[in-house]
Design a protein around this motif. Structure first.
Motif, PDB file in Angstrom:
ATOM      1  N   GLY A   1       1.000 -60.800   4.718  1.00 16.41           N
ATOM      2  CA  GLY A   1       1.605 -60.579   3.349  1.00 16.41           C
ATOM      3  C   GLY A   1       1.339 -59.406   2.753  1.00 16.41           C
ATOM      4  O   GLY A   1       1.785 -58.673   2.101  1.00 16.41           O
TER       5      GLY A   1
ATOM      6  N   VAL B   1       5.580 -60.175  -0.609  1.00 13.12           N
ATOM      7  CA  VAL B   1       6.172 -61.053   0.625  1.00 13.12           C
ATOM      8  C   VAL B   1       4.910 -61.866   0.937  1.00 13.12           C
ATOM      9  O   VAL B   1       3.638 -61.755   0.764  1.00 13.12           O
TER      10      VAL B   1
ATOM     11  N   VAL C   1       3.413 -64.914   3.802  1.00 10.36           N
ATOM     12  CA  VAL C   1       3.717 -65.249   5.121  1.00 10.36           C
ATOM     13  C   VAL C   1       3.081 -66.713   5.359  1.00 10.36           C
ATOM     14  O   VAL C   1       1.959 -67.143   5.155  1.00 10.36           O
TER      15      VAL C   1
ATOM     16  N   CYS D   1       8.198 -65.250   7.301  1.00 11.76           N
ATOM     17  CA  CYS D   1       7.835 -64.271   6.055  1.00 11.76           C
ATOM     18  C   CYS D   1       8.715 -64.705   5.050  1.00 11.76           C
ATOM     19  O   CYS D   1       9.938 -64.755   5.129  1.00 11.76           O
TER      20      CYS D   1
END
Length: 540
Positions: free
Chosen positions: A231, A242, A244, A254
Motif C-alpha cells: 500500500g 491505496v 492491499v 489493490c
C-alpha cells in the motif's frame, strides 16, 4: 535472455529515465507498473533497439542489442504494442502471418506450415472465426487479440507486451492472463519468458510475477509482487491512497481510495515545456528536444521532426523488422535503408561534432544536384552522374545528422520539397541536351513524376490528419507510401540514363510507365484506406 544495465532512456538527448536495471530469463514473468508517462513504453522500445539508449545498455543473450541483426532480434523477441491503427484492410490472418516473416528469406512467402502456425495461434486465443475478417474493421479488443496471436505465431522465446489487456473486456483480459501463465509454465523446455506493462497491479498478483515499479523514469521498487506492491509503494507512485487486502482465497487485491483526486501539480516525467498547441489535436507541431504528450499518448519526432504517435509507431520496429505490410515482398528501399544508416553513421557523427546542421547539408545537396541540369544540357553526362551521386549521398547524410542533432519540421519540409524538384531537373537536362529526340520522352516522364508525387503527398496529408505513420519507413518525415518506383529505382534509372544517354527516350518512357503503375496503385490504396467508413471508425 533480455536485460538492462544502468540504462538511461529518452529521445533526442532528452532524458526520460535513468538507472534502470532488469532481467528476464527462462520461465520469468516481469510486470512493469507505473503512472502514465513514467517511461514504460520508452523502456520497452530502448530494450528492443527501436530507440538508442542515452547511456548504459540493453542486452539480448548477454550481447548488446545493437550488435544483433534485426532478423535475429525478431526470431528471439516478439512484440505486442499498445495499439495499432492499420492503414490498409488486411485480413486478420494476414496480420498474424506477419509474425512468421522473421523466419522467411528476404523475398520469401509464407508456406503451408506458416499458415497453420498462424491459424493455431488464433485458435489458442479463440479468434479463429476472425481469420477472414477485415482487420481494420475489428473492434479494438479484437485487434489486440490478433496482435497477441501474431506474437504467438512468431514462436520467439521471449514475448514483450505493452499493456496487452488495455482494450480487452473482462473475459478476454482473464483469457490473456491465463494464456501468459500457460506460455511460461508449458514452455520450460523451450525457454519462454514474458515481460509486460500494465496499469492494473492486480494482474501482477494474478500472474505471480516479478514487478518493476517505476516513477518519474526511475525504479521505485523491484522484486516479487507480494513484496513490491504494498500500500505504501502504490500510494507513493500513483499519488492516491491505496490499500492491499487479502481475499478469503488468499489472493491479494489493490483497493484505491476513490473520491480523492491526485494533486493538481502532479507532472509527467517527460519534460515537454509550455504547450502552445491545441491540446485537443492528436498531433501538434514539435520542437526538437524530446517527446510531448497529448491526451496521455506520447508524441515523438522521427528522422526529420515529423510527429509520430509512439503507441502506433511501436508496431513496426526492428523486432518486426522483417515484417512488411502484408505477405508480398518488400521493395528495395525498405531493404537498403538500414544498410545506408550504418554506412553513414560515422561520417554523420563527424559532421555533427563540427556543428554542421542537417538543414545546411540538405540545401548544399540540392545545390549540387541542381548543377546536374547544366551539366546534362551541355552533354557532360559523366559529370552529371557524379553530381547526382553526390546529391544522393548528402540526402542520406542530412537525415543521419538530424537523428543525432535533433530533427526539425523545417528539415522534413526541405527534404521532401527539394527532392521533387531535383527529380524533375534530370529529365529536363536531357531534354535540353537533345530537344528533338528527348523533349517528348522527358515531358512524359516529368508528367509521370507529377502523378507519383501528387498521390504520395495527398495520402501523406490525410494520413497526418488521422495520426497514421508508415510501418515500413518509421524514420521518414511524412507518411511514406511506397510503390513500384521508389527512391532507389528512380536513382538507378538516372544512372542508366547518364551511362547510356542515347537510350534516354526508351528509358524515360519505360520508367514513366512504371510511375503510372505506381500512381494507379496509390490511387487504389487511398480509395480503400481513406474510405468514409474508415474515417468514422478512426474518429470514434
Amino acid at each position: 535472455m533480455l536485460a538492462a544495465q544502468d540504462l538511461a532512456i529518452g529521445y533526442g538527448g532528452t532524458e526520460i529515465g535513468a538507472g534502470l536495471n532488469l532481467a528476464v530469463d527462462t520461465g520469468d514473468i516481469l510486470c512493469l507498473l507505473g503512472p502514465n508517462g513514467c517511461g514504460k513504453t520508452t523502456l520497452f522500445r530502448t530494450l528492443l533497439g527501436l530507440v538508442p539508449a542515452l547511456s548504459g545498455q540493453g542486452l539480448l543473450g548477454g550481447v548488446p542489442i545493437t550488435a544483433h541483426r534485426r532478423a535475429e532480434i525478431a526470431r528471439r523477441i516478439a512484440y505486442v504494442p499498445q495499439a495499432h491503427a492499420p492503414p490498409f484492410p488486411f485480413e486478420a490472418l494476414e496480420v498474424v502471418l506477419m509474425g512468421r516473416t522473421a523466419r522467411l528469406g528476404p523475398f520469401g512467402q509464407p508456406g503451408r506450415r506458416d499458415r497453420e502456425t498462424a491459424l493455431n495461434a488464433m485458435r489458442q486465443l479463440g479468434i479463429a472465426d476472425l481469420a477472414q475478417r477485415d482487420y481494420s474493421r475489428l473492434s479494438g479488443g479484437q485487434r489486440q487479440l490478433v496482435l497477441i496471436a501474431r506474437a504467438l505465431a512468431q514462436e520467439a522465446p521471449l514475448i514483450v507486451m505493452d499493456e496487452p489487456t488495455a482494450s480487452l473486456d473482462f473475459g478476454n483480459q482473464a483469457q490473456v492472463l491465463a494464456r501468459i501463465i500457460t506460455l511460461v509454465r508449458d514452455a520450460a523446455d523451450t525457454g519462454r519468458g514474458v515481460i509486460l506493462s500494465t496499469h492494473d497491479p492486480d494482474q501482477a498478483f494474478a500472474l505471480d510475477a516479478r514487478v518493476l515499479l517505476m516513477k518519474d523514469g526511475r525504479t521505485r521498487a523491484a522484486g516479487p509482487a507480494h513484496e513490491v506492491l504494498t500500500g505504501a509503494n502504490l500510494s507513493e507512485v500513483y499519488a492516491i491512497p491505496v490499500q492491499v487486502e487479502t481475499t478469503a482465497s488468499g489472493r491479494k487485491v489493490c483497493l484505491p481510495a476513490l473520491g480523492r483526486p491526485a494533486p493538481r501539480d502532479r507532472t509527467e516525467c517527460c519534460p515537454a515545456g509550455p504547450r502552445k498547441e491545441d491540446p485537443a489535436r492528436p498531433v501538434g507541431r514539435l520542437l526538437s528536444g524530446g517527446p510531448r504528450r497529448y491526451a496521455g499518448r506520447a508524441i515523438l519526432p522521427n528522422r526529420r521532426g515529423h510527429p509520430i504517435d509512439a503507441d502506433r509507431h511501436a508496431f513496426r520496429g526492428p523486432v518486426l523488422a522483417a515484417i512488411r505490410p502484408g505477405p508480398p515482398a518488400r521493395m528495395i528501399d525498405a531493404v537498403l535503408l538500414p544498410l545506408q544508416r550504418r554506412v553513414l553513421e560515422g561520417p554523420a557523427r563527424a559532421l555533427a561534432r563540427r556543428g554542421i546542421h542537417a538543414d545546411r547539408i540538405t540545401l548544399a545537396g540540392f545545390g549540387i544536384g541542381a548543377l546536374a541540369l547544366p551539366a546534362l544540357a551541355a552533354g557532360h553526362f559523366g559529370l552529371a552522374l557524379a553530381l547526382i551521386a553526390l546529391n544522393r549521398l548528402m540526402d542520406g547524410l542530412d537525415g543521419a545528422v538530424a537523428r543525432l542533432n535533433g530533427p526539425t519540421d523545417r528539415g522534413a519540409y526541405l527534404d521532401i520539397a527539394l527532392d521533387f524538384v531535383f527529380y524533375a531537373l534530370v529529365p529536363l537536362g536531357f531534354a535540353l541536351a537533345d530537344p528533338d529526340r528527348n523533349a517528348l520522352p522527358a515531358a512524359v516522364l516529368i508528367a509521370a513524376f507529377v502523378g507519383t508525387g501528387s498521390s504520395f503527398l495527398a495520402f501523406a496529408a490525410v494520413a497526418s490528419r488521422r495520426g497514421l505513420d508508415a510501418p515500413r519507413y518509421p524514420t521518414k518525415g511524412i507518411y511514406y507510401l511506397g510503390g513500384l518506383t521508389e527512391g532507389f529505382e528512380t536513382i538507378a534509372i538516372f544512372v542508366a540514363m547518364c551511362l547510356f544517354p542515347a537510350w534516354f527516350p526508351a528509358l524515360a518512357l519505360a520508367f514513366a510507365l512504371a510511375c503510372a503503375i505506381t500512381t494507379l496503385s496509390r490511387w487504389r490504396q487511398g480509395w480503400i484506406a481513406l474510405s468514409p467508413a474508415d474515417r468514422n471508425r478512426l474518429e470514434m
